[in-house]
Design a protein around this motif. Sequence first.
Motif, PDB file in Angstrom:
ATOM      1  N   LEU A  80      -7.274   5.142  41.656  1.00 16.80           N
ATOM      2  CA  LEU A  80      -5.911   5.385  41.175  1.00 16.80           C
ATOM      3  C   LEU A  80      -5.800   5.085  39.691  1.00 16.80           C
ATOM      4  N   THR A  81      -6.561   4.111  39.202  1.00 15.11           N
ATOM      5  CA  THR A  81      -6.571   3.803  37.771  1.00 15.11           C
ATOM      6  C   THR A  81      -7.090   4.983  36.959  1.00 15.11           C
ATOM      7  N   VAL A  82      -8.126   5.652  37.448  1.00 11.09           N
ATOM      8  CA  VAL A  82      -8.659   6.842  36.772  1.00 11.09           C
ATOM      9  C   VAL A  82      -7.583   7.927  36.692  1.00 11.09           C
ATOM     10  N   ALA A  83      -6.847   8.119  37.792  1.00  9.39           N
ATOM     11  CA  ALA A  83      -5.797   9.138  37.798  1.00  9.39           C
ATOM     12  C   ALA A  83      -4.664   8.767  36.841  1.00  9.39           C
ATOM     13  N   LEU A  84      -4.211   7.510  36.860  1.00 12.74           N
ATOM     14  CA  LEU A  84      -3.119   7.085  35.984  1.00 12.74           C
ATOM     15  C   LEU A  84      -3.537   7.130  34.523  1.00 12.74           C
ATOM     16  N   ALA A  85      -4.785   6.765  34.241  1.00 17.14           N
ATOM     17  CA  ALA A  85      -5.267   6.814  32.864  1.00 17.14           C
ATOM     18  C   ALA A  85      -5.247   8.246  32.332  1.00 17.14           C
ATOM     19  N   GLY A  86      -5.632   9.202  33.166  1.00 16.14           N
ATOM     20  CA  GLY A  86      -5.609  10.599  32.738  1.00 16.14           C
ATOM     21  C   GLY A  86      -4.202  11.065  32.444  1.00 16.14           C
ATOM     22  N   ILE A  87      -3.233  10.625  33.257  1.00 17.27           N
ATOM     23  CA  ILE A  87      -1.836  11.024  33.017  1.00 17.27           C
ATOM     24  C   ILE A  87      -1.328  10.444  31.705  1.00 17.27           C
ATOM     25  N   LEU A  88      -1.611   9.139  31.484  1.00 12.01           N
ATOM     26  CA  LEU A  88      -1.106   8.479  30.273  1.00 12.01           C
ATOM     27  C   LEU A  88      -1.831   8.939  29.013  1.00 12.01           C
ATOM     28  N   LEU A  89      -3.063   9.450  29.128  1.00 11.29           N
ATOM     29  CA  LEU A  89      -3.796   9.963  27.970  1.00 11.29           C
ATOM     30  C   LEU A  89      -3.355  11.372  27.574  1.00 11.29           C
ATOM     31  N   THR A  90      -2.641  12.034  28.460  1.00 17.30           N
ATOM     32  CA  THR A  90      -2.259  13.427  28.190  1.00 17.30           C
ATOM     33  C   THR A  90      -1.443  13.579  26.916  1.00 17.30           C
ATOM     34  N   PRO A  91      -0.384  12.791  26.676  1.00 22.11           N
ATOM     35  CA  PRO A  91       0.360  12.988  25.412  1.00 22.11           C
ATOM     36  C   PRO A  91      -0.437  12.629  24.162  1.00 22.11           C
ATOM     37  N   VAL A  92      -1.513  11.834  24.331  1.00 23.90           N
ATOM     38  CA  VAL A  92      -2.350  11.495  23.185  1.00 23.90           C
ATOM     39  C   VAL A  92      -3.314  12.628  22.870  1.00 23.90           C
ATOM     40  N   ALA A  93      -3.860  13.260  23.911  1.00 25.35           N
ATOM     41  CA  ALA A  93      -4.878  14.300  23.707  1.00 25.35           C
ATOM     42  C   ALA A  93      -4.267  15.685  23.560  1.00 25.35           C
ATOM     43  N   ASP A  94      -3.203  15.980  24.238  1.00 24.11           N
ATOM     44  CA  ASP A  94      -2.648  17.328  24.248  1.00 24.11           C
ATOM     45  C   ASP A  94      -1.598  17.477  23.145  1.00 24.11           C
ATOM     46  N   ALA A  95      -1.245  18.715  22.896  1.00 16.49           N
ATOM     47  CA  ALA A  95      -0.234  19.006  21.868  1.00 16.49           C
ATOM     48  C   ALA A  95       1.154  18.769  22.434  1.00 16.49           C
ATOM     49  N   PRO A  96       2.080  18.238  21.628  1.00 14.28           N
ATOM     50  CA  PRO A  96       3.444  17.979  22.111  1.00 14.28           C
ATOM     51  C   PRO A  96       4.129  19.242  22.604  1.00 14.28           C
ATOM     52  N   GLU A  97       3.816  20.392  21.958  1.00 16.30           N
ATOM     53  CA  GLU A  97       4.453  21.630  22.374  1.00 16.30           C
ATOM     54  C   GLU A  97       4.075  21.989  23.814  1.00 16.30           C
ATOM     55  N   ARG A  98       2.822  21.807  24.166  1.00 22.94           N
ATOM     56  CA  ARG A  98       2.381  22.113  25.533  1.00 22.94           C
ATOM     57  C   ARG A  98       3.026  21.170  26.538  1.00 22.94           C
ATOM     58  N   ILE A  99       3.144  19.906  26.168  1.00 20.53           N
ATOM     59  CA  ILE A  99       3.769  18.947  27.077  1.00 20.53           C
ATOM     60  C   ILE A  99       5.235  19.300  27.284  1.00 20.53           C
ATOM     61  N   ALA A 100       5.937  19.630  26.188  1.00 23.05           N
ATOM     62  CA  ALA A 100       7.352  19.985  26.290  1.00 23.05           C
ATOM     63  C   ALA A 100       7.543  21.256  27.108  1.00 23.05           C
ATOM     64  N   ALA A 101       6.550  22.152  27.033  1.00 24.70           N
ATOM     65  CA  ALA A 101       6.660  23.402  27.798  1.00 24.70           C
ATOM     66  C   ALA A 101       6.282  23.228  29.263  1.00 24.70           C
ATOM     67  N   GLY A 102       5.949  22.018  29.668  1.00 24.98           N
ATOM     68  CA  GLY A 102       5.611  21.764  31.073  1.00 24.98           C
ATOM     69  C   GLY A 102       4.146  21.922  31.387  1.00 24.98           C
ATOM     70  N   GLY A 103       3.275  21.743  30.387  1.00 26.73           N
ATOM     71  CA  GLY A 103       1.848  21.840  30.620  1.00 26.73           C
ATOM     72  C   GLY A 103       1.347  20.756  31.563  1.00 26.73           C
ATOM     73  N   PRO A 104       0.229  20.994  32.247  1.00 26.03           N
ATOM     74  CA  PRO A 104      -0.282  20.026  33.220  1.00 26.03           C
ATOM     75  C   PRO A 104      -0.862  18.799  32.542  1.00 26.03           C
ATOM     76  N   THR A 105      -0.933  17.720  33.282  1.00 24.55           N
ATOM     77  CA  THR A 105      -1.603  16.525  32.792  1.00 24.55           C
ATOM     78  C   THR A 105      -3.108  16.752  32.832  1.00 24.55           C
ATOM     79  N   LEU A 106      -3.866  15.814  32.276  1.00 26.22           N
ATOM     80  CA  LEU A 106      -5.322  15.978  32.258  1.00 26.22           C
ATOM     81  C   LEU A 106      -5.907  16.048  33.684  1.00 26.22           C
ATOM     82  N   PRO A 107      -5.593  15.124  34.585  1.00 26.11           N
ATOM     83  CA  PRO A 107      -6.172  15.218  35.926  1.00 26.11           C
ATOM     84  C   PRO A 107      -5.515  16.292  36.791  1.00 26.11           C
ATOM     85  N   SER A 108      -4.341  16.751  36.390  1.00 24.22           N
ATOM     86  CA  SER A 108      -3.639  17.805  37.134  1.00 24.22           C
ATOM     87  C   SER A 108      -3.509  17.427  38.617  1.00 24.22           C
ATOM     88  N   ILE A 109      -3.921  18.328  39.529  1.00 23.31           N
ATOM     89  CA  ILE A 109      -3.746  18.078  40.961  1.00 23.31           C
ATOM     90  C   ILE A 109      -4.786  17.106  41.521  1.00 23.31           C
TER      91      ILE A 109
END
Length: 414
Positions: free
Chosen positions: A81-110
């Motif tokens: 579960l730590t691996v999954a949560l870390a991927g979610i929390l790393l998403t705004p650091v690694a991904d572009a804000p525009e993609r996040i605002a547009a509803g882009g998936p998190t790093l671990p996704s499903i």
Amino acid sequence: MPGRGKVMRMSVEQPMWRALAGYRVLAMVYAVGLFATAHEEFRRPWLAVAYFALLVVWTPATLSRVANAAACTKRFLAADLTVALAGILLTPVADAPERIAAGGPTLPSIWTAGAVLAFALKGGWRWAALASTLVAVANLIERGGPARDTVHNVILVWVASIAIGYVVEVARASERTLARALEIEAATRERERLARDIHDSVLQVLAMVQRRGAVIGGEAAELGRMAGEQEVALRTLVSGGLVPLPGGAEGTAGAAADPLTAGAAGGDAAHGPVDLRALLAPYADALVGLADPGAPVPLAQASARELAAAVGAALDNVRTHVGPDARAWILVEDEPDEVIVTVRDDGPGIPEGRLAQAEGEGRLGVALSIRGRLRDLGGSAELISVPGQGTEVELRVPKHHSGEQDARGKAEQR
């Protein structure tokens, strides 16, 4: 039985664990594929590459951990579960804000759902609720607020994981119930096998010793009497009823005089059904043989007590009119709708018209003690007597009768 229980557990849970292992692999491939198609849009793609490298190594390496409930430890669940949560929390650091605002998936996704489902399979719906709540909090932090698509995904994971956890708990409870039923069935079959063996060997030897001892006389007669008592005790023990104490006609009469005491020993103290064999067992001794189906004969408590009392009255008549040394036999038949108990003796029989004469003289033992009891239960008593061939009393009691409450009240008054 441990082996049988293990087989049943594999048949229910093992497919779920195999499906979870397959889901984790496919979800990992899906998450890597999403990144590969949009890696140019990431603000820090190297951070995402590092995370996916960990995910690609972690997922195959931990497939053995999701093979069954025993291998899936609490420590592994926390790390997964730590691996999954870390991927979610790393998403705004690694991904572009525009993609996040547009509803882009998190790093671990499903892939995150696989970690939550592992909690559900291991610990049920409560563990699933805890894991899905942590995932929901991480998603809200990643989005910066309760976005519409985020709430939708969170609720979907929450409901699905809790439902699967509940199904797992129900399946495990059903397994335990079935395993217990199989244990009882095996024990019953073993008991029936032992009963057949004992009936075909020990009981027949004891009966032969009793007969030969009575013929020889002297000390052999005493030995035969003791063998007869042991035959009755062993037969009752094998059939699952009460073991009567050794004694003569006096001891039997004492047990017969209080059917309520016998009822308390042979069944529930409440008003549930009792095993009729336990109520009739105290009547059996060296002179009275008891033959039953070898399986419980359930009957309403009031009906069973009244029927046992009627049998006691019939045996009292045998001792009174035939003699204290008279032989008698009790036969119990368990029919689908009724119970039939036959009491037979080896006396000279009853002369024609003697019962009517006894009733006219005010001696109502058969009329009240036997027929009256069964009439209150909706049953019947038929007396068959042939001069020189003994007397047979056939008692019939229905298993379901609307007057059982009245009969219970009369039994308590007695």
